[in-house]
Design a protein around this motif. Sequence first.
Motif, short mmCIF file in Angstrom:
data_model
loop_
_atom_site.label_atom_id
_atom_site.label_comp_id
_atom_site.label_asym_id
_atom_site.label_seq_id
_atom_site.Cartn_x
_atom_site.Cartn_y
_atom_site.Cartn_z
N ASP A 88 -6.03 10.69 -0.33
CA ASP A 88 -6.75 10.17 0.78
C ASP A 88 -8.31 9.79 0.54
OD1 ASP A 88 -6.62 8.48 3.37
OD2 ASP A 88 -7.65 10.02 4.23
N GLY A 89 -8.88 10.75 0.09
CA GLY A 89 -10.50 10.74 -0.19
C GLY A 89 -10.92 11.94 -0.51
N THR A 91 -13.20 15.67 0.80
CA THR A 91 -13.74 16.65 1.57
C THR A 91 -14.84 17.25 0.69
OG1 THR A 91 -11.83 16.78 2.87
CG2 THR A 91 -13.72 18.46 3.23
N ARG A 102 -16.35 14.16 5.24
CA ARG A 102 -15.09 13.53 4.79
C ARG A 102 -15.49 11.97 4.23
NH1 ARG A 102 -10.31 14.59 2.21
NH2 ARG A 102 -8.92 12.90 2.43
N THR A 104 -14.02 8.46 2.47
CA THR A 104 -12.74 7.85 1.90
C THR A 104 -13.27 6.50 1.47
OG1 THR A 104 -12.56 6.73 4.16
CG2 THR A 104 -11.36 8.81 3.67
N GLU A 106 -12.69 3.69 2.57
CA GLU A 106 -13.12 2.78 3.78
C GLU A 106 -14.52 3.33 4.17
OE1 GLU A 106 -8.96 2.55 3.46
OE2 GLU A 106 -10.19 4.18 3.74
N ARG A 142 -5.25 7.18 -8.57
CA ARG A 142 -5.80 7.22 -7.45
C ARG A 142 -6.74 6.17 -7.14
NH1 ARG A 142 -5.30 12.30 -6.51
NH2 ARG A 142 -6.58 12.94 -8.38
N TRP A 146 -7.39 3.31 -4.34
CA TRP A 146 -8.80 3.28 -3.50
C TRP A 146 -9.42 2.14 -3.85
CZ3 TRP A 146 -11.47 8.75 -4.87
CH2 TRP A 146 -10.92 9.84 -4.23
N ARG A 149 -7.58 -0.35 -1.20
CA ARG A 149 -8.30 -0.07 -0.02
C ARG A 149 -9.60 -0.56 0.29
NH1 ARG A 149 -7.04 6.37 0.84
NH2 ARG A 149 -8.28 6.03 2.37
N CYS A 150 -10.44 -0.05 -0.94
CA CYS A 150 -11.86 -0.70 -0.71
C CYS A 150 -12.18 -2.25 -0.56
CB CYS A 150 -12.77 -0.26 -1.81
SG CYS A 150 -12.98 1.51 -2.08
#
Length: 195
Positions: A88-89, A91, A102, A104, A106, A142, A146, A149-150
Amino acid sequence: KTAYEISTRDWSSDVCSSDLPGADILDEAGGLGKFMNWNKPTFTDSGGFQVMSLGVGFKKVLDMGGDSLNSDEVIAEKRERLAHVDDDGVTFKSHLDGSMHRFTPEISMQVQHKLGADIMFAFDELTTLHHSKNYQDSSLERTRLWAIRCLAEHQRLTQERSHRPYQALFGVLQDRKSTRLNSSHEWISRMPSSA
């Protein structure tokens, strides 16, 4: 960081970088270029390199030779792992004050939109030569997910912030050992345009 804008006008590159005072301040100022009184193209990094450098603990001194370590859990000697990647991203722990954050795809797009750069890059996971082929393959997949999503977040923000100048989004492929690089190049080049 220490160069005045007027002294950079004759540089061969139209790229200027600087330590930033924060995304919200730059957004209020009209973006990085206006804040710096810079009328040439600007670009921002997605955060992928910072994730890698915090993750392996090398900071600004990276051992990219590939001969000394061969582990997916590689970390610099006497350093703490400050970033942990999941699908998901990321941390990460601030090396300045120890606070946890966090990041991500987004959030990367949101920050880069606020910075107002002309060219932005999709959030990616940069690996080192020390990572195994299996980890490289996982990282490449991954990064592909990503990028999708970006692009979605970039399109949403471009519509929401239509009063701002256009910002282009570029895809990124980081790979060292994966045999999947050619197919990855194909999918990223087939992605729709950034806006």
